[in-house]
Motif scaffolding. Structure first.
Motif, PDB file in Angstrom:
ATOM      1  N   PHE A 268       0.872  -1.160   0.000  1.00 31.71           N
ATOM      2  CA  PHE A 268       0.000   0.000   0.000  1.00 31.71           C
ATOM      3  C   PHE A 268       0.907   1.207   0.000  1.00 31.71           C
ATOM      4  O   PHE A 268       1.740   1.354   0.882  1.00 31.71           O
ATOM      5  CB  PHE A 268      -0.856  -0.062   1.275  1.00 31.71           C
ATOM      6  N   PHE A 269       0.767   2.076  -1.004  1.00 33.65           N
ATOM      7  CA  PHE A 269       1.682   3.215  -1.175  1.00 33.65           C
ATOM      8  C   PHE A 269       3.125   2.745  -1.043  1.00 33.65           C
ATOM      9  O   PHE A 269       3.839   3.158  -0.137  1.00 33.65           O
ATOM     10  CB  PHE A 269       1.439   4.306  -0.112  1.00 33.65           C
ATOM     11  N   PRO A 270       3.605   1.837  -1.905  1.00 33.39           N
ATOM     12  CA  PRO A 270       4.952   1.303  -1.703  1.00 33.39           C
ATOM     13  C   PRO A 270       6.023   2.386  -1.691  1.00 33.39           C
ATOM     14  O   PRO A 270       7.069   2.209  -1.099  1.00 33.39           O
ATOM     15  CB  PRO A 270       5.157   0.353  -2.879  1.00 33.39           C
ATOM     16  N   SER A 271       5.751   3.500  -2.366  1.00 33.75           N
ATOM     17  CA  SER A 271       6.806   4.514  -2.435  1.00 33.75           C
ATOM     18  C   SER A 271       6.501   5.680  -1.504  1.00 33.75           C
ATOM     19  O   SER A 271       6.924   6.798  -1.729  1.00 33.75           O
ATOM     20  CB  SER A 271       6.924   5.018  -3.861  1.00 33.75           C
ATOM     21  N   ILE A 272       5.812   5.363  -0.471  1.00 30.05           N
ATOM     22  CA  ILE A 272       5.316   6.397   0.429  1.00 30.05           C
ATOM     23  C   ILE A 272       6.419   7.281   1.012  1.00 30.05           C
ATOM     24  O   ILE A 272       6.269   8.467   1.189  1.00 30.05           O
ATOM     25  CB  ILE A 272       4.542   5.681   1.551  1.00 30.05           C
ATOM     26  N   LYS A 273       7.572   6.640   1.279  1.00 28.63           N
ATOM     27  CA  LYS A 273       8.613   7.380   1.982  1.00 28.63           C
ATOM     28  C   LYS A 273       9.381   8.315   1.060  1.00 28.63           C
ATOM     29  O   LYS A 273      10.322   8.966   1.487  1.00 28.63           O
ATOM     30  CB  LYS A 273       9.566   6.395   2.650  1.00 28.63           C
ATOM     31  N   ASN A 274       8.983   8.348  -0.224  1.00 27.37           N
ATOM     32  CA  ASN A 274       9.662   9.281  -1.124  1.00 27.37           C
ATOM     33  C   ASN A 274       9.437  10.712  -0.680  1.00 27.37           C
ATOM     34  O   ASN A 274      10.264  11.578  -0.854  1.00 27.37           O
ATOM     35  CB  ASN A 274       9.166   9.115  -2.559  1.00 27.37           C
ATOM     36  N   SER A 275       8.229  10.945  -0.116  1.00 30.26           N
ATOM     37  CA  SER A 275       7.985  12.317   0.338  1.00 30.26           C
ATOM     38  C   SER A 275       8.231  12.343   1.847  1.00 30.26           C
ATOM     39  O   SER A 275       8.032  11.350   2.544  1.00 30.26           O
ATOM     40  CB  SER A 275       6.569  12.740  -0.018  1.00 30.26           C
ATOM     41  N   GLN A 276       8.636  13.492   2.309  1.00 31.86           N
ATOM     42  CA  GLN A 276       9.050  13.594   3.708  1.00 31.86           C
ATOM     43  C   GLN A 276       8.046  14.378   4.547  1.00 31.86           C
ATOM     44  O   GLN A 276       8.341  14.771   5.657  1.00 31.86           O
ATOM     45  CB  GLN A 276      10.427  14.289   3.793  1.00 31.86           C
ATOM     46  N   ASP A 277       6.833  14.631   3.992  1.00 39.13           N
ATOM     47  CA  ASP A 277       5.893  15.444   4.761  1.00 39.13           C
ATOM     48  C   ASP A 277       5.255  14.620   5.875  1.00 39.13           C
ATOM     49  O   ASP A 277       5.343  13.377   5.897  1.00 39.13           O
ATOM     50  CB  ASP A 277       4.813  16.046   3.849  1.00 39.13           C
ATOM     51  N   GLY A 278       4.586  15.325   6.809  1.00 51.42           N
ATOM     52  CA  GLY A 278       4.004  14.679   7.990  1.00 51.42           C
ATOM     53  C   GLY A 278       3.024  13.582   7.641  1.00 51.42           C
ATOM     54  O   GLY A 278       3.013  12.523   8.263  1.00 51.42           O
ATOM     55  N   TRP A 279       2.207  13.815   6.576  1.00 49.72           N
ATOM     56  CA  TRP A 279       1.185  12.820   6.220  1.00 49.72           C
ATOM     57  C   TRP A 279       1.797  11.482   5.844  1.00 49.72           C
ATOM     58  O   TRP A 279       1.373  10.434   6.313  1.00 49.72           O
ATOM     59  CB  TRP A 279       0.321  13.317   5.055  1.00 49.72           C
ATOM     60  N   SER A 280       2.817  11.531   4.960  1.00 48.76           N
ATOM     61  CA  SER A 280       3.389  10.259   4.514  1.00 48.76           C
ATOM     62  C   SER A 280       4.152   9.598   5.654  1.00 48.76           C
ATOM     63  O   SER A 280       4.185   8.376   5.760  1.00 48.76           O
ATOM     64  CB  SER A 280       4.271  10.455   3.285  1.00 48.76           C
ATOM     65  N   GLU A 281       4.749  10.430   6.531  1.00 50.46           N
ATOM     66  CA  GLU A 281       5.436   9.843   7.691  1.00 50.46           C
ATOM     67  C   GLU A 281       4.429   9.225   8.651  1.00 50.46           C
ATOM     68  O   GLU A 281       4.645   8.154   9.198  1.00 50.46           O
ATOM     69  CB  GLU A 281       6.265  10.923   8.403  1.00 50.46           C
ATOM     70  N   PHE A 282       3.290   9.930   8.797  1.00 50.96           N
ATOM     71  CA  PHE A 282       2.223   9.431   9.673  1.00 50.96           C
ATOM     72  C   PHE A 282       1.735   8.061   9.209  1.00 50.96           C
ATOM     73  O   PHE A 282       1.431   7.179  10.008  1.00 50.96           O
ATOM     74  CB  PHE A 282       1.072  10.440   9.685  1.00 50.96           C
ATOM     75  N   LEU A 283       1.713   7.887   7.874  1.00 52.39           N
ATOM     76  CA  LEU A 283       1.187   6.633   7.324  1.00 52.39           C
ATOM     77  C   LEU A 283       2.054   5.411   7.664  1.00 52.39           C
ATOM     78  O   LEU A 283       1.626   4.281   7.522  1.00 52.39           O
ATOM     79  CB  LEU A 283       0.993   6.741   5.812  1.00 52.39           C
ATOM     80  N   HIS A 284       3.283   5.623   8.128  1.00 54.88           N
ATOM     81  CA  HIS A 284       4.129   4.478   8.490  1.00 54.88           C
ATOM     82  C   HIS A 284       3.554   3.709   9.661  1.00 54.88           C
ATOM     83  O   HIS A 284       3.355   2.519   9.606  1.00 54.88           O
ATOM     84  CB  HIS A 284       5.537   4.956   8.888  1.00 54.88           C
ATOM     85  N   LEU A 285       3.322   4.443  10.751  1.00 55.73           N
ATOM     86  CA  LEU A 285       2.848   3.761  11.958  1.00 55.73           C
ATOM     87  C   LEU A 285       1.501   4.309  12.404  1.00 55.73           C
ATOM     88  O   LEU A 285       0.881   3.768  13.306  1.00 55.73           O
ATOM     89  CB  LEU A 285       3.893   3.889  13.084  1.00 55.73           C
ATOM     90  N   GLY A 286       1.042   5.380  11.742  1.00 55.94           N
ATOM     91  CA  GLY A 286      -0.238   6.004  12.099  1.00 55.94           C
ATOM     92  C   GLY A 286      -1.388   5.016  12.072  1.00 55.94           C
ATOM     93  O   GLY A 286      -2.178   4.958  13.022  1.00 55.94           O
ATOM     94  N   PRO A 287      -1.519   4.186  11.009  1.00 48.37           N
ATOM     95  CA  PRO A 287      -2.626   3.220  10.994  1.00 48.37           C
ATOM     96  C   PRO A 287      -2.590   2.280  12.190  1.00 48.37           C
ATOM     97  O   PRO A 287      -3.631   1.880  12.694  1.00 48.37           O
ATOM     98  CB  PRO A 287      -2.409   2.453   9.681  1.00 48.37           C
ATOM     99  N   LEU A 288      -1.375   1.964  12.659  1.00 43.10           N
ATOM    100  CA  LEU A 288      -1.273   1.096  13.840  1.00 43.10           C
ATOM    101  C   LEU A 288      -1.779   1.854  15.075  1.00 43.10           C
ATOM    102  O   LEU A 288      -2.440   1.279  15.938  1.00 43.10           O
ATOM    103  CB  LEU A 288       0.180   0.665  14.035  1.00 43.10           C
TER     104      LEU A 288
END
Ligand SMILES: Nc1nc2c(ncn2[C@@H]2O[C@H](COP(=O)(O)OP(=O)(O)OP(=O)(O)O)[C@@H](O)[C@H]2O)c(=O)[nH]1
Length: 595
Positions: free
Chosen positions: A236-256
């Protein structure tokens, strides 16, 4: 003896030396191995400033490498880059294509250096920072492929760095084995996702129908676990970490974080904590605040601060929630038992997962997915507990309904007996009213109204059945004098005495009533003239013969008449009245008959 000690010391020294000089053993690939854990063949070197070049590593820094001693390489959260070195000998006589795979997919950057024919090194790069299309092998996991010529021995380097936990379960597999394992893992992931999706949607449907929020929170917690699972599997969003904004960072562990947030909301509803244990509810609310703060921290602090904060909080929560379950169980909440049972496999499998990443258990399909299997088992068990909760509610509702029915029945019975009592009272009162409406107050005989009715029905009966009917009208003689001489009260007593004398001396079938003033009427059904005159005479005598020291003596004059066919009651009585008049005229205290 001393020789032995010396030789042993020397051998130990050599062994210690060999660790540094010779490093990790060379991996001898003989074609029989399919999936080799690389951890035992690796030398490692920390690059704190991320400044080392490959030339330095193959040259002056070559001896700085230390053999890895862990089953699974794990540097947890680190700001350094790490260099790994391993050598492989292809002892088969054929060219081999091998796959180097790091089974954890969240590592930011892995650079693989393989020797080329010019004696230099060819670098290829993968990592969660790089979109799948740009990776050396288009695959969701982090993998490199390389060829080994027959009898060739080569040394390889791998540089790794990541803001996430640096866990490196590195495996070397043959091409066949790689795709075989990959298919198996895909089936496994598919099955897990299938269960998660079905559970989430099914409970959302239930919520939609019965509007009990416990199903909504369940559906969301399972859903967010699914999202988290997709992210950790790089699906899911495999390239998510390409962007460094709060939203994409949140998506790492935010869903947990959200997974735990909804599981706390679920716990509150499922164990009915707010209503039963308000203080414990503060604990749950505090955990929710912590999770929200952890989620917001991605937008405030750097990822390096926010990420471990989230990780530590979510590691603690399952154990706190088990504590909540135990507390509720000890306080007698029946459902708490199921809640604890549902959490136990999850916690146990979480420990398996944690031990695996710390190298205490071997890394394989089962240990690496232990945590996810635990979560799915928990979701299934909690779903069963939800079904049991419905049963408990049904039972409670049934008991309450039964209680209500018993109360309703008691109320109805009470009401029924009250109505019965009131009806009885009313009947008595009505009967009394009826009696009063037909009774003369002074003498307690039938009054004029009642006499009119009785006379009418007797006349009608005599007319229809051609039966005899006699009436007698009697009037007290000189009653005015009694009143005048002895007073009205004495007069009333005379009237009462006459009434009782009439009642005592007439026949049972005769009807006696007060016609008005000092006049009485006696109706004698089935009575011919002779009998009528006989009864009248008896009554007259009873009155005039009455002698009492308290009451003055008195007499009455009688006028009698027998029903003549076709006449009405008024005519019959008026004929009796005429006869009465005749008795008065003839000297009173006598009986006359109207012919
Ligand atoms: N004490 C009492 N007197 C009543 C009652 N009803 C009628 N009287 C009295 O009865 C008397 C009837 O008087 P009269 O009609 O003159 O008749 P009498 O005195 O009996 O004379 P004769 O009928 O000719 O014998 C009146 O004085 C009435 O006031 C009653 O309920 N109580």
């Amino acid at each position: 003896m001393s020789e032995t000690i010396i030789s042993k010391t020397f051998i130990s020294f050599l062994m210690l030396l060999s660790l540094n000089v010779f490093g990790a053993p060379i991996l001898n690939f003989d074609g029989s191995q399919q999936d080799i854990a690389l951890s035992g063949y690796i030398d490692e070197l920390e690059d704190q400033d991320k400044a080392f070049t490959l030339d330095q590593l193959t040259g002056q820094l070559s001896d700085e490498f230390q053999p890895n001693i862990k089953t699974t390489i794990n540097y947890t959260f680190s700001d350094s880059a790490y260099w790994l070195r391993f050598s492989i000998l292809n002892s088969t006589h054929t060219k081999q294509t091998l796959y180097l795979q790091n089974k954890v997919t969240w590592i930011d950057s892995l650079t693989f250096y393989q020797p080329n024919i010019n004696g230099g090194y060819l670098a290829s790069k993968t990592g969660s920072d790089i979109t799948i299309e740009k990776r050396p092998l288009e695959h969701r996991s982090l993998v490199f492929s390389f060829d080994l010529e027959p009898d060739q021995e080569s040394t390889y380097y791998l540089r790794v760095e990541s803001v996430d936990a640096l866990i490196l379960p590195l495996f070397l597999t043959t091409e066949n084995e790689f795709y075989k394992k990959d298919t198996l893992v895909n089936y496994f992931i598919g099955a897990l996702l299938g269960v998660i999706l079905v559970m989430s949607v099914y409970n959302l449907f239930i919520y939609n129908v019965i509007r009990d929020k416990v199903y909504l929170w369940y559906s969301f917690y399972v859903l967010f676990y699914g999202v988290n699972f997709l992210i950790t599997q790089n699906l899911f969003f495999p390239s998510i970490k390409n962007s460094q904004d709060g939203w994409s960072e949140f998506l790492h562990l935010g869903p947990l974080n959200l997974y735990f947030l909804f599981i706390i909301l679920f716990t509150g509803k499922f164990l009915n904590i707010k209503a039963q244990f308000p203080k414990l509810n503060y604990v749950l609310n505090f955990l929710i605040v912590l999770l929200v703060a952890a989620s917001l921290s991605y937008f405030i602090f750097s990822y390096r601060v926010a990420m471990p904060l989230s990780a530590n909080i979510v590691t603690l929560i399952p154990f706190i929630l088990i504590g909540v379950g135990i507390y509720c169980y000890r306080k007698g909440v029946a459902l708490a038992k199921f809640y604890i049972i549902a959490w136990l496999p999850n916690c146990a499998l979480f420990l398996v997962f944690a031990f695996t990443f710390h190298g205490l258990l071997p890394y394989n399909l089962y240990t690496s997915f232990a945590n996810d299997v635990g979560m799915v088992i928990e979701a299934v068990l909690l779903s069963l507990a939800l079904a049991y909760r419905v049963r408990i509610f049904q039972k409670e509702a049934y008991t309450a309904q039964e209680q209500l029915l018993i109360e309703q029945k008691a109320q109805t019975e009470k009401l029924h007996s009250m109505v019965e009592q009131r009806t009885k009272e009313l009947r008595t009162k009505n009967a009394e009213l009826e009696r009063l409406s037909i009774t003369d107050k002074l003498t307690n005989l039938f009054n004029r109204r009642k006499l009119d009715n009785v006379l009418l029905s007797n006349v009608m009966h005599a007319k229809r059945y051609k039966k005899p009917l006699g009436v007698m009208l009697l009037d007290l003689d000189n009653f005015k004098n009694i009143n005048d001489c002895f007073g009205h009260h004495e007069g009333d007593e005379v009237l009462q005495k006459v009434a009782s004398l009439l009642m005592a001396n007439c026949r049972e079938k005769d009807i006696v009533g007060r016609w008005g003033g000092e006049e009485f009427l006696v109706i004698c059904p089935m009575t011919e003239k002779e009998e009528l005159l006989m009864v009248a005479e008896r009554l007259r005598a009873a009155i005039s013969d009455y002698d009492s020291p308290e009451i003055v003596s008195f007499s009455a004059s009688f006028g009698t008449a027998c029903y003549q066919h076709g006449e009405n009651p008024e005519l019959l009585v008026s004929r009796a009245d005429k006869a009465l008049y005749q008795s008065k005229a003839n000297g009173k205290n006598q009986v006359s008959f109207a012919n």
